[in-house]
Design a protein around this motif. Structure first.
Motif, mmCIF file in Angstrom:
data_model
loop_
_atom_site.group_PDB
_atom_site.id
_atom_site.type_symbol
_atom_site.label_atom_id
_atom_site.label_comp_id
_atom_site.label_asym_id
_atom_site.label_seq_id
_atom_site.Cartn_x
_atom_site.Cartn_y
_atom_site.Cartn_z
ATOM 1 N N PHE A 64 4.126 -3.145 4.048
ATOM 2 C CA PHE A 64 4.713 -2.015 3.334
ATOM 3 C C PHE A 64 6.111 -2.397 2.878
ATOM 4 C CE2 PHE A 64 5.651 -1.821 7.786
ATOM 5 C CZ PHE A 64 6.979 -1.412 7.878
ATOM 6 N N GLU A 65 6.628 -1.619 1.950
ATOM 7 C CA GLU A 65 7.977 -1.829 1.440
ATOM 8 C C GLU A 65 8.892 -0.797 2.093
ATOM 9 O OE1 GLU A 65 10.391 -1.758 -2.810
ATOM 10 O OE2 GLU A 65 8.249 -1.290 -2.772
ATOM 11 N N VAL A 66 10.117 -1.207 2.396
ATOM 12 C CA VAL A 66 11.093 -0.287 2.984
ATOM 13 C C VAL A 66 12.227 -0.082 1.997
ATOM 14 C CG1 VAL A 66 12.714 0.113 4.872
ATOM 15 C CG2 VAL A 66 10.565 -1.067 5.316
ATOM 16 N N VAL A 67 12.608 1.176 1.772
ATOM 17 C CA VAL A 67 13.740 1.496 0.910
ATOM 18 C C VAL A 67 14.720 2.348 1.711
ATOM 19 C CG1 VAL A 67 14.493 2.652 -1.202
ATOM 20 C CG2 VAL A 67 12.331 1.393 -1.180
ATOM 21 N N ASP A 68 15.963 1.890 1.790
ATOM 22 C CA ASP A 68 17.029 2.606 2.484
ATOM 23 C C ASP A 68 17.606 3.640 1.510
ATOM 24 O OD1 ASP A 68 19.414 3.510 3.585
ATOM 25 O OD2 ASP A 68 20.088 1.524 4.201
ATOM 26 N N ILE A 69 17.404 4.933 1.811
ATOM 27 C CA ILE A 69 17.841 5.973 0.869
ATOM 28 C C ILE A 69 19.366 6.086 0.811
ATOM 29 C CG2 ILE A 69 15.681 7.248 1.078
ATOM 30 C CD1 ILE A 69 17.267 9.381 2.704
ATOM 31 N N GLU A 70 20.079 5.505 1.776
ATOM 32 C CA GLU A 70 21.538 5.517 1.701
ATOM 33 C C GLU A 70 22.042 4.468 0.713
ATOM 34 O OE1 GLU A 70 22.963 5.201 5.742
ATOM 35 O OE2 GLU A 70 22.771 7.366 6.006
ATOM 36 N N GLN A 71 21.279 3.395 0.537
ATOM 37 C CA GLN A 71 21.636 2.339 -0.415
ATOM 38 C C GLN A 71 21.125 2.643 -1.826
ATOM 39 O OE1 GLN A 71 23.587 -0.265 0.493
ATOM 40 N NE2 GLN A 71 23.655 0.642 2.533
ATOM 41 N N SER A 86 0.682 10.362 -3.152
ATOM 42 C CA SER A 86 0.811 11.318 -2.058
ATOM 43 C C SER A 86 1.880 10.837 -1.081
ATOM 44 C CB SER A 86 -0.529 11.491 -1.347
ATOM 45 O OG SER A 86 -0.909 10.277 -0.713
ATOM 46 N N ALA A 87 2.359 11.760 -0.245
ATOM 47 C CA ALA A 87 3.425 11.428 0.702
ATOM 48 C C ALA A 87 3.119 11.987 2.081
ATOM 49 C CB ALA A 87 4.754 11.984 0.199
ATOM 50 N N GLN A 88 3.671 11.324 3.100
ATOM 51 C CA GLN A 88 3.617 11.817 4.474
ATOM 52 C C GLN A 88 5.031 11.725 5.036
ATOM 53 O OE1 GLN A 88 0.739 9.027 6.159
ATOM 54 N NE2 GLN A 88 -0.703 10.703 6.476
ATOM 55 N N THR A 89 5.414 12.726 5.816
ATOM 56 C CA THR A 89 6.731 12.729 6.441
ATOM 57 C C THR A 89 6.585 12.542 7.940
ATOM 58 O OG1 THR A 89 7.515 14.228 4.732
ATOM 59 C CG2 THR A 89 8.889 14.018 6.696
ATOM 60 N N ASN A 90 7.271 11.522 8.454
ATOM 61 C CA ASN A 90 7.238 11.179 9.880
ATOM 62 C C ASN A 90 5.813 11.168 10.435
ATOM 63 O OD1 ASN A 90 8.205 10.415 12.362
ATOM 64 N ND2 ASN A 90 8.878 12.450 12.952
ATOM 65 N N PRO A 91 4.894 10.413 9.791
ATOM 66 C CA PRO A 91 3.512 10.377 10.275
ATOM 67 C C PRO A 91 3.390 9.510 11.520
ATOM 68 C CG PRO A 91 3.781 8.803 8.515
ATOM 69 C CD PRO A 91 5.093 9.543 8.644
ATOM 70 N N SER A 92 2.323 9.737 12.270
ATOM 71 C CA SER A 92 1.996 8.855 13.395
ATOM 72 C C SER A 92 1.306 7.619 12.825
ATOM 73 C CB SER A 92 1.054 9.564 14.358
ATOM 74 O OG SER A 92 -0.199 9.778 13.720
ATOM 75 N N THR A 94 0.814 -1.208 0.000
ATOM 76 C CA THR A 94 0.000 0.000 0.000
ATOM 77 C C THR A 94 0.846 1.256 0.000
ATOM 78 O OG1 THR A 94 -0.147 -0.356 2.359
ATOM 79 C CG2 THR A 94 -2.071 -0.950 1.060
ATOM 80 N N PHE A 95 2.087 1.134 0.514
ATOM 81 C CA PHE A 95 2.979 2.289 0.494
ATOM 82 C C PHE A 95 4.428 1.845 0.644
ATOM 83 C CE2 PHE A 95 1.799 1.713 4.929
ATOM 84 C CZ PHE A 95 3.006 1.822 5.596
ATOM 85 N N THR A 96 5.312 2.781 0.358
ATOM 86 C CA THR A 96 6.744 2.562 0.519
ATOM 87 C C THR A 96 7.236 3.513 1.597
ATOM 88 O OG1 THR A 96 6.962 1.975 -1.811
ATOM 89 C CG2 THR A 96 8.985 2.607 -0.657
ATOM 90 N N MET A 97 8.023 2.977 2.529
ATOM 91 C CA MET A 97 8.640 3.809 3.557
ATOM 92 C C MET A 97 10.102 4.006 3.178
ATOM 93 S SD MET A 97 9.490 3.170 7.596
ATOM 94 C CE MET A 97 7.816 3.012 8.152
ATOM 95 N N TYR A 98 10.471 5.256 3.006
ATOM 96 C CA TYR A 98 11.869 5.592 2.749
ATOM 97 C C TYR A 98 12.511 5.903 4.087
ATOM 98 C CZ TYR A 98 10.384 5.680 -2.059
ATOM 99 O OH TYR A 98 9.879 5.309 -3.278
ATOM 100 N N SER A 99 13.633 5.235 4.372
ATOM 101 C CA SER A 99 14.249 5.378 5.683
ATOM 102 C C SER A 99 15.762 5.236 5.599
ATOM 103 C CB SER A 99 13.674 4.338 6.647
ATOM 104 O OG SER A 99 14.120 3.040 6.297
ATOM 105 N N THR A 100 16.401 5.318 6.765
ATOM 106 C CA THR A 100 17.831 5.050 6.902
ATOM 107 C C THR A 100 18.002 4.090 8.077
ATOM 108 O OG1 THR A 100 18.151 6.894 8.426
ATOM 109 C CG2 THR A 100 18.507 7.354 6.069
ATOM 110 N N PRO A 121 11.236 9.143 8.499
ATOM 111 C CA PRO A 121 10.630 8.365 7.425
ATOM 112 C C PRO A 121 9.702 9.206 6.547
ATOM 113 C CG PRO A 121 9.458 7.956 9.475
ATOM 114 C CD PRO A 121 10.635 8.844 9.805
ATOM 115 N N THR A 122 9.793 8.974 5.258
ATOM 116 C CA THR A 122 8.838 9.535 4.307
ATOM 117 C C THR A 122 8.086 8.359 3.705
ATOM 118 O OG1 THR A 122 10.146 11.509 3.785
ATOM 119 C CG2 THR A 122 8.557 10.785 2.127
ATOM 120 N N LEU A 123 6.765 8.410 3.765
ATOM 121 C CA LEU A 123 5.934 7.360 3.200
ATOM 122 C C LEU A 123 5.301 7.876 1.920
ATOM 123 C CD1 LEU A 123 6.373 6.501 6.135
ATOM 124 C CD2 LEU A 123 4.016 5.734 6.202
ATOM 125 N N VAL A 124 5.390 7.068 0.859
ATOM 126 C CA VAL A 124 4.757 7.426 -0.412
ATOM 127 C C VAL A 124 3.716 6.349 -0.710
ATOM 128 C CG1 VAL A 124 5.080 7.844 -2.877
ATOM 129 C CG2 VAL A 124 6.813 8.632 -1.245
#
Length: 80
Positions: free
Chosen positions: A28-35, A62-68, A2-8, A54-57
């Motif tokens: 959800f899918e996780v993508v490490d932005i450093e990799q 649409s995107a959310q940044t550090n959502p609860s 349903t969404f991708t979480m961009y994280s480190t 975290p930024t979720l797309v």
């Protein structure tokens, strides 16, 4: 997915949200932005040039940044 979480790997907010989502059984899918430098560009676009995680797309683009957790659930309900 349903969404991708961009994280480190070192992001405490990312780890906390991942744990909450896992406990809720939300996939959800996780993508490490450093990799993945191309993923960092997606994060920058959503955050006025900042690599804020975290930024979720979501599927609708649409995107959310550090959502609860509540904000994520609300967004997923609106997409359902």
């Amino acid at each position: 997915m349903t969404f991708t979480m961009y994280s480190t790997p070192w992001c405490g907010y990312c780890h906390r949200l991942k744990g909450q989502l896992d406990r809720e059984g939300i996939a959800f899918e996780v993508v490490d932005i450093e990799q993945h430098p191309e993923a960092a560009e997606i994060v920058e676009k959503a955050n006025n040039g900042n690599q804020t995680v975290p930024t979720l797309v979501y599927a609708d683009g649409s995107a959310q940044t550090n959502p609860s957790l509540a904000q994520v659930k609300e967004k997923l309900a609106s997409l359902a």
